[in-house]
Design a protein around this motif. Structure first.
Motif, PDB file in Angstrom:
ATOM      1  N   SER A 323       0.880  -1.184  -0.007  1.00  0.00           N
ATOM      2  CA  SER A 323       0.109   0.123   0.005  1.00  0.00           C
ATOM      3  C   SER A 323       0.812   0.959   0.053  1.00  0.00           C
ATOM      4  O   SER A 323       2.027   1.178   0.323  1.00  0.00           O
ATOM      5  CB  SER A 323      -0.945  -0.063   1.310  1.00  0.00           C
ATOM      6  N   LEU A 324       0.334   2.293  -0.107  1.00  0.00           N
ATOM      7  CA  LEU A 324       0.996   3.735  -0.003  1.00  0.00           C
ATOM      8  C   LEU A 324       1.263   3.620   1.443  1.00  0.00           C
ATOM      9  O   LEU A 324       0.592   3.181   2.341  1.00  0.00           O
ATOM     10  CB  LEU A 324       0.066   4.959  -0.159  1.00  0.00           C
ATOM     11  N   PRO A 325       2.329   4.211   2.027  1.00  0.00           N
ATOM     12  CA  PRO A 325       2.675   4.684   3.402  1.00  0.00           C
ATOM     13  C   PRO A 325       1.429   5.475   3.851  1.00  0.00           C
ATOM     14  O   PRO A 325       1.503   6.493   3.261  1.00  0.00           O
ATOM     15  CB  PRO A 325       4.087   5.182   3.361  1.00  0.00           C
ATOM     16  N   ARG A 326       0.964   5.224   5.161  1.00  0.00           N
ATOM     17  CA  ARG A 326       0.032   5.997   5.860  1.00  0.00           C
ATOM     18  C   ARG A 326       0.439   6.525   7.057  1.00  0.00           C
ATOM     19  O   ARG A 326       1.033   5.665   7.790  1.00  0.00           O
ATOM     20  CB  ARG A 326      -1.119   5.385   5.687  1.00  0.00           C
ATOM     21  N   LEU A 339      -8.937   6.340  14.287  1.00  0.00           N
ATOM     22  CA  LEU A 339      -7.707   6.354  13.744  1.00  0.00           C
ATOM     23  C   LEU A 339      -7.943   7.222  12.567  1.00  0.00           C
ATOM     24  O   LEU A 339      -8.751   6.744  11.567  1.00  0.00           O
ATOM     25  CB  LEU A 339      -7.282   4.932  13.435  1.00  0.00           C
ATOM     26  N   ILE A 340      -7.143   8.287  12.340  1.00  0.00           N
ATOM     27  CA  ILE A 340      -7.201   8.886  10.873  1.00  0.00           C
ATOM     28  C   ILE A 340      -5.609   8.379  10.133  1.00  0.00           C
ATOM     29  O   ILE A 340      -4.670   8.414  10.778  1.00  0.00           O
ATOM     30  CB  ILE A 340      -7.096  10.402  11.451  1.00  0.00           C
ATOM     31  N   GLN A 341      -6.113   8.259   9.027  1.00  0.00           N
ATOM     32  CA  GLN A 341      -4.940   7.864   7.965  1.00  0.00           C
ATOM     33  C   GLN A 341      -5.121   8.572   6.898  1.00  0.00           C
ATOM     34  O   GLN A 341      -5.735   9.150   6.009  1.00  0.00           O
ATOM     35  CB  GLN A 341      -5.204   6.336   7.439  1.00  0.00           C
ATOM     36  N   ARG A 342      -3.457   9.107   6.656  1.00  0.00           N
ATOM     37  CA  ARG A 342      -3.284  10.101   5.241  1.00  0.00           C
ATOM     38  C   ARG A 342      -2.125   9.510   4.690  1.00  0.00           C
ATOM     39  O   ARG A 342      -1.260   9.042   5.323  1.00  0.00           O
ATOM     40  CB  ARG A 342      -3.162  11.331   5.894  1.00  0.00           C
ATOM     41  N   PRO A 343      -1.919   9.482   3.413  1.00  0.00           N
ATOM     42  CA  PRO A 343      -0.813   9.210   2.605  1.00  0.00           C
ATOM     43  C   PRO A 343       0.433   9.918   3.276  1.00  0.00           C
ATOM     44  O   PRO A 343       0.351  11.121   3.718  1.00  0.00           O
ATOM     45  CB  PRO A 343      -0.925   9.621   1.177  1.00  0.00           C
TER      46      PRO A 343
END
Length: 507
Positions: A323-326, A339-343
């Motif tokens: 996956s993209l690192p988050r 939990l908030i996840q962003r690139p």
């Protein structure tokens, strides 16, 4: 690294890491060390299906451009090298360093083969590197921890600092018992049992690949919480593999969850919707975080696949990707931690790119509107939908003979991704799917960022409150967008598309 051209090269990802040619699965040993992010991962050096488990290795200065290296820790006649983690032993507590180098220590699961006297069991072993992770030597007194169990695996190790003491902590799993087991050590070689957690929440499959880390609540360092992530297979919210998380407290001995849900529903599907999922899609598994990331950031990577069909996906001479690192943070949503996840690559801002094209507003009244998005199978799409009174509103990402449909049904409160018309779906009966996630609107609007790659989509809703990740395998690049509304009116407040040719494989 040079990527080999093959007849399916249009499916090789542009935004996500994959190996040049071999099978890969779980990310392992994630650590930032001496200016480099190290991504180790499960790999089969001899083929494109699971087997011969060894640790592959790639590095990046920026989580964006990756360089693949030779196999780091290979399997041998007695053991396969299953998942694990790496720490930097900066005090040489293990005694495995020398006068010139402090060691990197890998703690991994030894899965013993029939030729071993430990055949049929799994235990934790150690390898160390004195050259910043380039070469590794197995510890002569392996294994360092055994429970004489067939399913004791996936150690994640970190340094814990309490009020009066500091020591190494390991979280691992008894996979079939759906338990996380916690140990401590002073030297990384001798381990003392502390406690266990589970079963809890989703238990429809074995538990694997746990992680435990602190995060400040709403950015306030005075309000620290602990997050325990654990992956399971099967039993995800849309079928097959998935990852869940718990938020609570860790006192150096015991993890206590404050987000465990009581199983009080007669509908198993409804109960699954109440749990906290790392991702609602079908292709986000074995997620773990980097040790020692700069500025105390917590950055996670997952294997972008699903065990239901992982060995059948139509790619060659490689199979599997990350996956993209988050970057993950904790925020209060609806009165509870979320939990908030962003690139994690912060400089990727599509609106500032010269290739970005902006459209909007677009009024939809039970109608469709097609745009030439300027995409060539990989890019970023930023969309704000004003739902108004529509029964369903969304868009199709299209190419010759293929389309992906992403939409919202406000009355049901769901977002969905439909990949059944992605053309190349018949390689496995469980692959064609319509995957669903909660769709919390704000002021009647839904904001999403779509990371489109040649063979995957990652959706980030409301700046990472909800994520949904799915693999796709179209025969030709997806290049255009068609917005639609059903049974009422809606407006596309804005749509920004950005074509990209990132070279995450170091090409």
């Amino acid at each position: 690294m040079t990527i080999t051209t093959d007849k399916r090269s249009t499916l090789r990802p542009a935004l996500h890491f994959t190996a040049e040619k071999m099978w890969i699965n779980d990310p392992n040993g994630l650590i930032h060390h001496n200016g480099q992010y190290h991504l180790f991962y499960q790999a089969n050096p001899y083929g494109t299906t699971w087997g011969n488990m060894s640790w592959g290795h790639a590095t990046s200065p920026d989580l964006h451009n990756w360089t693949e290296h030779p196999i780091a820790i290979p399997c041998d006649d007695e053991e396969e090298i299953y998942s694990g983690s790496i720490v930097f032993d900066d005090t040489n507590s293990s005694g495995l360093g020398d006068n010139d180098a402090k060691p990197l220590i890998a703690i991994y699961t030894s899965a013993y083969k029939p030729s071993s006297k430990r055949s049929g069991t799994q235990a934790q072993s150690l390898a160390y590197s004195l050259d910043d992770g380039t070469t590794w030597k197995k510890y002569t007194n392996n294994p360092i921890l055994t429970r004489h169990s067939a399913h004791f695996r996936d150690p994640k190790v970190f340094r814990y600092t309490g009020t009066d003491d500091t020591y190494w902590v390991m979280v691992a799993v008894e996979a079939e018992q759906r338990e996380v087991v916690i140990y401590k050590s002073e030297d990384l070689k001798h381990w003392e049992y502390l406690s266990n957690f589970g079963p809890a929440n989703a238990t429809g499959g074995v538990w694997e690949c746990p992680d435990l880390f602190p995060l400040p609540m709403d950015g306030d360092p005075g309000r620290m919480k602990w997050v325990l992530t654990v992956n399971l297979n099967p039993g995800g919210p849309n079928g097959g593999s998935a990852g869940q998380y718990f938020v609570g407290h860790f006192d150096g001995v015991t993890f206590t969850s404050e987000t465990t849900e009581a199983d009080d529903s007669t509908d198993p599907g409804q109960q699954l919707q109440r749990y906290d999922w790392l991702d609602w899609g079908r292709d986000y598994y074995a997620a773990v975080s980097f040790n020692d990331a700069p500025d105390k950031r917590r950055i996670m990577i997952a294997w972008m696949n699903n065990w239901d069909y992982a060995e059948a996906v139509p790619t060659a001479p490689w199979r599997g990707q990350m996956s993209l690192p988050r970057e993950v943070t904790l925020a209060t949503r609806n009165g509870r931690p979320h939990l908030i996840q962003r690139p994690a690559v912060s400089d990727l801002n599509p609106a500032s790119e010269p290739s970005a094209a902006k459209e909007g507003p677009i009024v939809l009244d039970s109608s469709e509107c097609q745009l030439r998005a300027g995409l060539q199978g990989a890019g970023i799409i930023d969309i704000v939908l004003h739902i108004q009174d529509s029964g369903e509103v969304g868009f199709r990402i299209q190419g010759p003979g293929s389309e992906i449909r992403i939409g919202v049904r406000p009355a049901e409160g769901i977002l969905f991704l439909d990949r059944t018309a992605a053309r190349n779906t018949n390689f496995h009966p469980t692959f064609p799917s319509i995957d669903r996630a909660p769709a919390p609107t704000k002021d009647g609007r839904l904001q999403m960022r779509v990371y489109l790659d040649h063979n995957s989509i990652e959706l980030f809703i409301h700046d990472g409150e909800i994520t949904l990740t799915d693999a796709i395998f179209p025969d030709s690049p997806l290049t255009s967008l068609t917005f639609y509304a059903l049974d009422g009116s809606a407006t596309v407040d804005s749509c920004i598309t950005t074509d990209t040719t990132w070279g995450t494989n170091g090409t």
